[in-house]
Every structure is written in C-alpha cells, then in structure tokens.
Design an enzyme around this catalytic site. Structure first.
Site: not given
Ligand code: MN
Length: 717
Positions: A76-77, A259
C-alpha cells in the site's frame, strides 16, 4: 518499541517450530521497503509493522500471519509489489498481504459508517481468509494506540468513530475480547476525553477509598468455601467504555458508580460451575432476568461462562461470572485459545492442524444454538449469499451471489437496467454476463437505443432484475402482436378492397368481448381471429377514406423522460434523466445530492435543501453525486437558474443601477418581476442564470454593495 529479536522470543514461547528465518526476511524486506518513512509520532515507520506483528504474536498466531503483519503496509505505502512478495516469500503470504491491502483501499465516508452493519458483513465477506481480518484488526489496534499523534482533530475523531462502529464489533464477532475492549476504550478516550478521565478517576477513588470490594470478596469466598468446592475468586475491573455505556443506559451519575468490578469464580469443570451458581443463588437474592447460561448456549464466537447478578452481602448489586480455565482462555483471546487448549491436551492432534481454528472460525460464529443469537446469525448468513459491490460514487450495493453487471444496473434503477449497453468492472469493460465479486466497483454505460432482449433473462439472478425484464418483454411481445395483427388486417383490407377505421370495429369488439381495437389486432396477430370475420360483421357499402391517424404505429412507445443534460455531474449513470430541483436550484460548486425518482431519473438537490427531509426514510433513493467542473467548462452555454429576492430603495435610477450591476457581473437575467411596491421600497424577484457558485457569490456581493439595496436573498422553493 518492540525489537525484532524480542518479537521472535515472544513467538518462540508459544510456537517452538516458528520459521525464524522467514520472519527475519519479512522484517528486513519491510525495513528496506519503508526506508526513511516516518510515523506521525516521528518514530521510524517500521515500528508500526513491528508492533502489529507483536499484537498478532500476543494472539499466538502462525508464521504466515505474523509475516503478513510485518509486510502489511509495504504494497500500500511503498514501491513493493505483491509479485515480489510472492517470489521472496510464498503465495500464502502474498495472498494475505493482498487481502489486507484490498481492505485498506476501501474508503470510508460517513455514509458507509452509517451502514456499519453492511460494512461489517462486507469486511467478513472480503476476508476469505479470516487471518486477513486479524491483521487488519491488529493494524487498527496499533493505529488507535498511537492516535494522539495524528495532527488533525477531525481525522482523529473519524478514526475513533469508525473503530467504535466497525472494528470493535468485528473483533467482538470473532471472539477477540481483549482487542475489542482495547479498541473501545481507546476510541472512547478520543471521542469523549473528559468523560473518560472522570470515570477513570472515579474508579481509582472507589478502589482506594472504599472497602466494599475487599469485604464483598471475603464474603463470597466464605460462602463458596463452605461447600467444599475448589475455586479461584478474583475481581475483574470493567472497562471504562462498558461502565460509560451502563451509566448512559441507566442514567447513573458518576458518584453512584460503585460496581466497577465484576467478580469472577474459576473452577475446575463445568459441573462445579453450576454448583457455584447454586451456592450464590442460595446465599444472595438473584436479580431476575440477569442469569445467562453461556455454557449450554455458547455465544457465536465460542464464549462460554455463567453470568448472574445478585444483591450482594452489603446491599449493592454485584455481577458474577463463573467459568473453567479453558472457558476463561477462550473469553480472553477468542477461539484461538480454544484450539490451542484442545491441542495441548490432545497428543493425537496433527501438527498441520494447529491453526485449523482459523478456518473453522466462521463456522463457529454461525453454529450457535442460542435463540438470542439466532437473529444475529441469520444476518451474518447473508454475507455468504450476497456479494457487496460499489457504485462509482462508493455506495455499497448488495446483490445475490452470482449477480452480473446487469443485476447491478437494475438495482440502481429499472431504466438504467433497460438501457444498459455495457459495463465496466474495476475500470475494465466486461461482458454483461460477468459474475461480480465482493469489492468490485461497477460502472454502467447506457444507451437510449438499448432495450432488454429475451437472452437477458438468463444473465440476471436478482428477482428485481428478472421481474423488470419480464415485464418489459411481455409488453414488447404484445406490441409486436398488435403490429403484426394490424399488418395482417391491412393486407386483408387491400385484398378485399375495403377500408376499415378503428372506430368501425365496434361490432367486432362487442362480439368477441374485446376492450379496444388494439386488443383486436393483438388477437389477429396471435392468430385467434381472422379479418374475414370482421368484414362480415362490419360490412357496409360506404367506407370512409382512410386517414393518416390509421397508420399510427401502436408498437411505437412514447419517450417519457424529458432529459436535461447530465453533463458536469459525476456519480450518475449515463443515460439517466437528470433534473435540477426547482426548490433549491443547485449551482456548480455547491454540495449536491441526487434523489432517484421512479421512472423519472434523478433530481439534483442542494445538500442543505429543506425538501430533502421528506426522503430521509428512503435511503435507497439517495445517490451521491458531485459536480465535474472540468466537464462543465467545456460546455460554454451551460448555465444554472437561481432565484433572488431583492428589496431596494425606491428612488430614481435604482432599478437601472441594479440591471447594470447584473450585466457587469456577466450574468444573464431571465425574469424580473416587481412583486410589491411600498412607498419607499420595492420587493423584486429576479431569476438569473449563473455558471457556478463563484459566479453567483460574486453577483450577490455586487448587488449587496449597491447603495440602494436593503436586502438580498436567494430563494428556496
Ligand atoms: Mn498499517
């Protein structure tokens, strides 16, 4: 930041047979590919794939998945290609990296996030190998951990919202509880930083200033001990996001927050789980409706435990989970643990099946018998029977498996289907019978002259397309019968030297109980009736001259759409009729949206048009469109109508001042109307034609600056 050798150590701890050389090669490849790239944090880019791989190692995943984690951003990069990865590593890793790359390329927009459920299905469907999804989730987890380094707030919020809407539910779906809760907390922290800190502080306070928790633990312990069951009791801090959700739901204030712990009892086997449950329900008052038996009815992701809530020894509600060690591991790290656990306890398990769980995961997701989960599973089933494809504007359209571009065209609109000439899938022209795959982007090329043919029935699989084609063809057939019948009848007239008008057919229609002449001709065309029968019935010595009207071709269909040019608007399917909405008169440069009208093409509205409200509950009709300014420039005479209202001082010369100003702004006035005249001012309605929004803004500025103008507004509706 984790280092490569630390990563390898971590992997070797759970997988002694890990292929260290492969992992090292993946590391070196990624390092070279990313070179000097930097993360937003300023750190070397390489830290990201390393951390992603480390998250995958925490999930005890196989070599191929971890190598994919190291390589996941290279295609992709960087300049690296899938082919290179296939050559240097193996086809399995190449396919995984390819899968992750494809998922990354799906662009989110707000509308997609609104369709989160669709999107989750799409994601699951696209990750044919569930490991792709695991890498994507690890990727998102690390990106969320480092979200604060992103410079733009809007982009941080968008990522966080996506994470909450899509990625956390996905992690939950496949049983990655730890990933899910981390993603939720990180996203919540980014979206609501103040609430996050307030809850965090309150939890800290309750823990340090309140002995309720240790006292409760003590009480629980003594109660179970009495029964002679072997157990291990602990308190699990709830996540900040889960507390927030509960407070929201119950309308609790921060200081009511007690709680923050869920109590957990771990026992050696299932029988003891139920024994502990019995003890607790005996000792404390159970809160109705809160008992869940996930042991006999595991969650779809494989989760098992008993859940109950009771009024504790000191009067507050407490939640208790009861489970075995094995159930615990599944709860923490998903179905992965289930298979690992099985394997450790089963000598006969074949080495090769170590990661079999990955393949079986989807089956597990769907194998639940819990009626509560049934609906959800049914929804999930859809993704097996559907493909999810994209329109040119990025809308997701769901079609049955086996669908073709023609199905897609009919899903957009039946007119688009009828006029469909050819189709592009992912930019390439393909035959209409091509099968679509999830993730494909489809563009339909239409042609006015195109019409459905019988062969199309074989190409489509969706009911919608088939119905539309059949309806069209039935009409066509009838038209053809009418045409043929008329021809036969006319020939017969010639032969018999008779002249018959449609209106002369009345006695024939009567006799054969036909509605109109057209129906009569259709019957002739079908061979059910013969001209001779008609001649006998209507025989008259004087037959009028045949007129022009008689030769109307019934087969000819009227073209219904008054088509305005679609030039200059992207996102439309060509050939679709386009109208500019008269209510808001959009001009180029303004945000617009298309509304599909049945049989009438698309109306383009301004995104802020009030009239859009009425379509809010019909999301199917919305189509996202954009101006294509480049294309508009090529068309010189294209102009857009805008209606203005001007209130101006009634003084000599003011009107000519106005018209001169409009003329100088190079804008054409189409209509000018003085609507109201009071003593000292006019109300003027003025329709002008502008090229685009700059043109309009300029004009409005010029008019507003005229000394005699009191008020200027653009009219809607
Ligand atoms: Mn990444």
């Amino acid at each position: 930041m984790i280092r490569q050798y630390e990563l390898i150590d971590k992997i070797l701890k759970y997988n002694k047979k890990a292929d260290v050389s492969l992992l090292n090669r993946a590391y070196v490849f990624s390092m070279k590919a990313h070179g000097n790239q930097k993360r937003a944090s300023g750190e070397a880019y390489l830290t990201h794939p390393l951390e992603v791989a480390s998250i995958l190692a925490d999930l005890k995943l196989d070599d191929a998945t971890i190598a994919t984690g190291l390589l996941h951003d290279t295609v992709e990069d960087t300049l690296a290609t899938i082919e290179e990865i296939e050559k240097l590593f193996n086809p399995e890793i190449a396919q995984l990296v390819d899968g992750v790359t494809k998922l990354s390329r799906i662009s989110f927009n707000n509308k997609v996030v609104e369709q989160a459920e669709n999107f989750r299905k799409l994601f699951l469907a696209m990750s044919k190998d569930i490991r792709v999804l695991l890498v994507k989730l690890a990727d998102r987890t690390h990106n969320m951990r480092t979200l604060e380094f992103k410079k733009k707030e809007a982009s941080r919020k968008r990522t966080a919202q996506e994470t909450l809407d899509i990625f956390a539910p996905l992690a939950d779906r496949i049983g990655l509880y730890s990933v899910k809760t981390e993603l939720e907390d990180l996203a919540f922290k980014s979206l609501h930083p103040e609430e996050y800190v307030r809850i965090e502080r309150r939890m800290e306070f309750v823990k340090t200033h309140d002995d309720l928790i240790p006292r409760t633990l003590e009480h629980l312990e003594s109660v179970i001990k009495e029964q002679g069951i072997e157990f291990d009791l602990s308190g699990r801090e709830k996540t900040i996001f889960s507390i927030y959700k509960k407070m929201e739901k119950k309308g609790l204030a921060f200081d009511q927050l007690t709680d923050i712990l869920a109590y957990r009892v771990m026992v050696k086997d299932t029988v003891d789980c139920y024994r502990v449950l019995g003890v607790i329900h005996d000792a404390y008052k159970a809160i109705p409706g809160r008992f869940k038996d996930y042991i006999s009815n595991p969650k779809p992701n494989g989760y098992q435990s008993l859940h109950t809530a009771v009024i504790g020894p000191y009067g507050n509600r407490i939640e208790v989970q009861i489970r075995t060690q094995e159930m615990h591991e599944i709860a923490e790290s998903g179905v992965a643990a289930h298979w690992l656990y099985k394997q450790e306890n089963d000598q006969a398990v074949n080495e090769g099946t170590q990661y079999k769980w990955l393949k079986q995961l989807l089956e597990v997701i769907q194998s639940s018998e819990d009626p509560e989960e049934f609906l959800e599973n049914t929804k999930l089933d859809l993704f097996k029977e559907n493909v999810f494809v994209f329109s040119p504007s990025g809308d997701i359209i769901s079609l049955p498996t086996g669908a073709t571009p023609l199905d897609f065209a009919y899903a957009i609109h039946s007119e688009v289907g009828h006029k469909c000439q050819s189709a592009k899938v992912n930019g390439r022209i393909v035959p209409l019978r091509t099968q679509l795959h999830t993730g494909d982007q489809i563009e339909i090329v239409t042609n006015k002259a195109q019409a459905p043919v019988p062969g199309w029935r074989e190409i489509v699989v969706s009911a919608r397309a088939r119905t539309a084609i059949n309806r069209y063809l039935r009409l066509q057939e009838r038209d053809e019968q009418v045409r043929l019948g008329r021809e036969i009848f006319e020939k017969a007239c010639k032969r018999e030297e008779r002249k018959v008008k449609d209106s002369d057919l009345a006695p024939v229609l009567d006799k054969y109980k036909l509605e109109n002449a057209e129906e009569y001709y259709a019957a002739v065309g079908q061979g059910r009736l013969f001209p001779k029968q008609a001649f006998e019935l209507i025989f008259e010595p004087e037959v009028e001259e045949k007129t022009e009207e008689d030769s109307i071709n019934y087969a000819k269909r009227k073209d219904v759409s008054e088509q305005e040019s679609a030039i200059g608007i992207d996102g439309l399917i060509s050939g679709m009729a386009v109208h500019m909405a008269g209510c808001c008169n959009p001009v180029p440069g303004e945000s617009i949206v298309g509304i599909i009208n049945t049989g009438r093409g698309v109306t383009i509205h301004r995104k802020d048009c009030n009239n859009l409200n009425q379509f809010e509950d019909q999301p199917d009709r919305w189509i996202s469109v954009k101006w294509n300014e480049g294309q508009l420039e090529e068309v010189e005479d294209r102009a857009f109508l805008v209606r203005l209202r001007i209130n101006m001082v009634n003084q000599p010369g003011s009107l000519s001042e106005l018209s001169t100003a409009v003329f100088n702004a190079n804008v054409n006035i189409c209509d000018f109307h003085i609507e109201r005249k009071v003593t000292d001012s006019f109300d003027i309605r003025c329709d002008v034609e502008v090229k685009n929004v700059e043109n309009l803004d300029h004009l409005m500025k010029v008019i507003r600056n005229l000394p005699s103008v009191n008020l200027l507004e653009r009219l809607q509706g």
